[in-house]
Motif scaffolding. Sequence first.
Motif, mmCIF file in Angstrom:
data_model
loop_
_atom_site.group_PDB
_atom_site.id
_atom_site.type_symbol
_atom_site.label_atom_id
_atom_site.label_comp_id
_atom_site.label_asym_id
_atom_site.label_seq_id
_atom_site.Cartn_x
_atom_site.Cartn_y
_atom_site.Cartn_z
ATOM 1 N N GLU A 320 -39.317 50.480 -68.885
ATOM 2 C CA GLU A 320 -38.822 50.812 -67.547
ATOM 3 C C GLU A 320 -38.772 49.600 -66.625
ATOM 4 O O GLU A 320 -38.202 49.669 -65.526
ATOM 5 C CB GLU A 320 -39.672 51.911 -66.902
ATOM 6 N N LEU A 321 -39.357 48.475 -67.067
ATOM 7 C CA LEU A 321 -39.379 47.267 -66.248
ATOM 8 C C LEU A 321 -38.267 46.313 -66.656
ATOM 9 O O LEU A 321 -37.895 46.235 -67.830
ATOM 10 C CB LEU A 321 -40.738 46.572 -66.359
ATOM 11 N N ASP A 322 -37.761 45.559 -65.678
ATOM 12 C CA ASP A 322 -36.675 44.611 -65.902
ATOM 13 C C ASP A 322 -37.158 43.216 -65.510
ATOM 14 O O ASP A 322 -38.358 42.984 -65.359
ATOM 15 C CB ASP A 322 -35.442 45.039 -65.096
ATOM 16 N N LEU A 323 -36.239 42.300 -65.301
ATOM 17 C CA LEU A 323 -36.601 40.940 -64.903
ATOM 18 C C LEU A 323 -37.316 40.940 -63.554
ATOM 19 O O LEU A 323 -38.369 40.324 -63.387
ATOM 20 C CB LEU A 323 -35.341 40.076 -64.829
ATOM 21 N N HIS A 324 -36.744 41.630 -62.561
ATOM 22 C CA HIS A 324 -37.323 41.719 -61.216
ATOM 23 C C HIS A 324 -37.708 43.165 -60.928
ATOM 24 O O HIS A 324 -36.887 44.080 -61.099
ATOM 25 C CB HIS A 324 -36.330 41.240 -60.154
ATOM 26 N N ASN A 325 -38.944 43.362 -60.474
ATOM 27 C CA ASN A 325 -39.447 44.711 -60.211
ATOM 28 C C ASN A 325 -40.275 44.715 -58.934
ATOM 29 O O ASN A 325 -41.064 43.793 -58.696
ATOM 30 C CB ASN A 325 -40.327 45.193 -61.376
ATOM 31 N N ILE A 326 -40.086 45.749 -58.121
ATOM 32 C CA ILE A 326 -40.829 45.878 -56.868
ATOM 33 C C ILE A 326 -41.500 47.250 -56.835
ATOM 34 O O ILE A 326 -40.847 48.278 -56.981
ATOM 35 C CB ILE A 326 -39.905 45.753 -55.643
ATOM 36 N N LEU A 327 -42.816 47.253 -56.620
ATOM 37 C CA LEU A 327 -43.586 48.477 -56.416
ATOM 38 C C LEU A 327 -43.988 48.501 -54.948
ATOM 39 O O LEU A 327 -44.869 47.757 -54.522
ATOM 40 C CB LEU A 327 -44.835 48.492 -57.309
ATOM 41 N N PHE A 328 -43.310 49.341 -54.155
ATOM 42 C CA PHE A 328 -43.432 49.283 -52.705
ATOM 43 C C PHE A 328 -44.731 49.877 -52.169
ATOM 44 O O PHE A 328 -45.237 50.884 -52.674
ATOM 45 C CB PHE A 328 -42.267 50.023 -52.044
#
Length: 487
Positions: A320-328
């Motif tokens: 489910e993760l890619d190169l760029h990931n943000i967990l807000f």
Amino acid sequence: MKHKAIIIGSGIAGIAASIRLAVKGFEVTVFEANTYPGGKLAEIKLQGYRFDAGPSLFTLPEQVEELFRLAGKNPEDYFQYQKLDVACHYFWEDGKRVHAYGDIHAFAEEVETKLGEPAANVRKALKSAAYLYEHLAPLFMHRSLHQWNTWVNPQALRSYLRMGKLGIFDTMNGSNEKQFQQEKTVQLFNRYATYNGSNPYETPATLNIIPHLEFNIGAFFPNKGMHDITLSLYDLSKSLGVRYHFGKKVEEILVENNRAIGVKIGEESYFADTIINNMDMVNAYKTILSKQKQPKMLLDQPKSSSALIFYWGIKQEFPELDLHNILFSEDYKAEFEHIFQRRTIYHDPTVYINITSVYKKDDAPAGCMNWFTMINVPNNQGQDWDHLISEARKSIIAKINRVLKTDIEPLIAVEEILEPRSIESKTSSAQGALYGNSSNNRYAAFLRHANFSSDIKNLYFCGGSVHPGGGIPLCLLSAKIMTEMID
């Protein structure tokens, strides 16, 4: 006889400057305190894992390609990259997830489907970002703000007539709240303030120019990782005759009759016609320019935020993760209040995870991932960092576990940490600030040091702490603006 230039520091702007000067016919020497080139744009290798140490987002690749073309080379023969189909994956704790597709219309539809934000609002916001870029980039990115011809050329005069539409009199958050209906969409677009270490609740809405780079133009990934930007340009500069001396810390810029004439390293003095400082401007004045007139107003400006980064080798793949990931964060405003007002770390920070092994498989062992796990933190003002880092690590792991429904701690095979103190010691960045002076007011662009000294002839400046600012594209542009001033 060739003119000689000395460059202090081999950050990406220093390397770019060396290329541009070598093409002009200068004999260029670079002195670097570290044992490697690149400054923040370096790499870390840990037990089979490779990490890009610093900047992780690549935009405006033409700024890199231009340097190869100046040298008469085909960029594709030396530096390859690819455009990202998905710029970033966004996660919230209520289960909402958004894929920021590189295609504007797909992204707008995704935001409408996942967040309930009308797609038309997203398209309109990105059109507005393009408008900002059209009218602001020629002034604030491609020219010196400290020369009169910038302000009296036709492009500038056209922009003056549109000042009310350029976001100068509103904050980023204020503008985004007017553009969007959903709180999560506002949060997503407020995130771009962090691209230069700013607070979206204070920084001017002119910074809404940034999404234009990522969506209207595109986000990219160098096929060999971000560090390849450094290596390819470093090799290019050497092929042009640039000489590097590593482990050589400049102790003083030598000035005679208000003219920079050389540098001092230990007992040795080295002389040149042109001296270029690629070191952080604030620390440069405190150290190698300590005997010269100090630009006190600029030195005293508040600094940008810093970062706390955990380089983790993870013994599992997360599809489910890619190169760029943000967990807000659940409370974005409180997070920035803690960073900029309280000078501490919020208990629920926004977590950024960069994973280059998604695209470059040999950056991690088979079945594993290399996580560059970062949160925004205040710059160093003497906080108890050992305690803050320990507590932040717990908060980050708890956040990841909640959002990804996992137990990440047992999966961490290797770990290295970079934090404000070590950022300052490794890169000479004042207070560990990533982007020099803060951009949290409408006059920030005018409160950056010029690309030349107004007091000392033949002394020039480039890099993220001076005009036009931090980040790879702006650092490369600082080198361009500066070298165009040098005959």
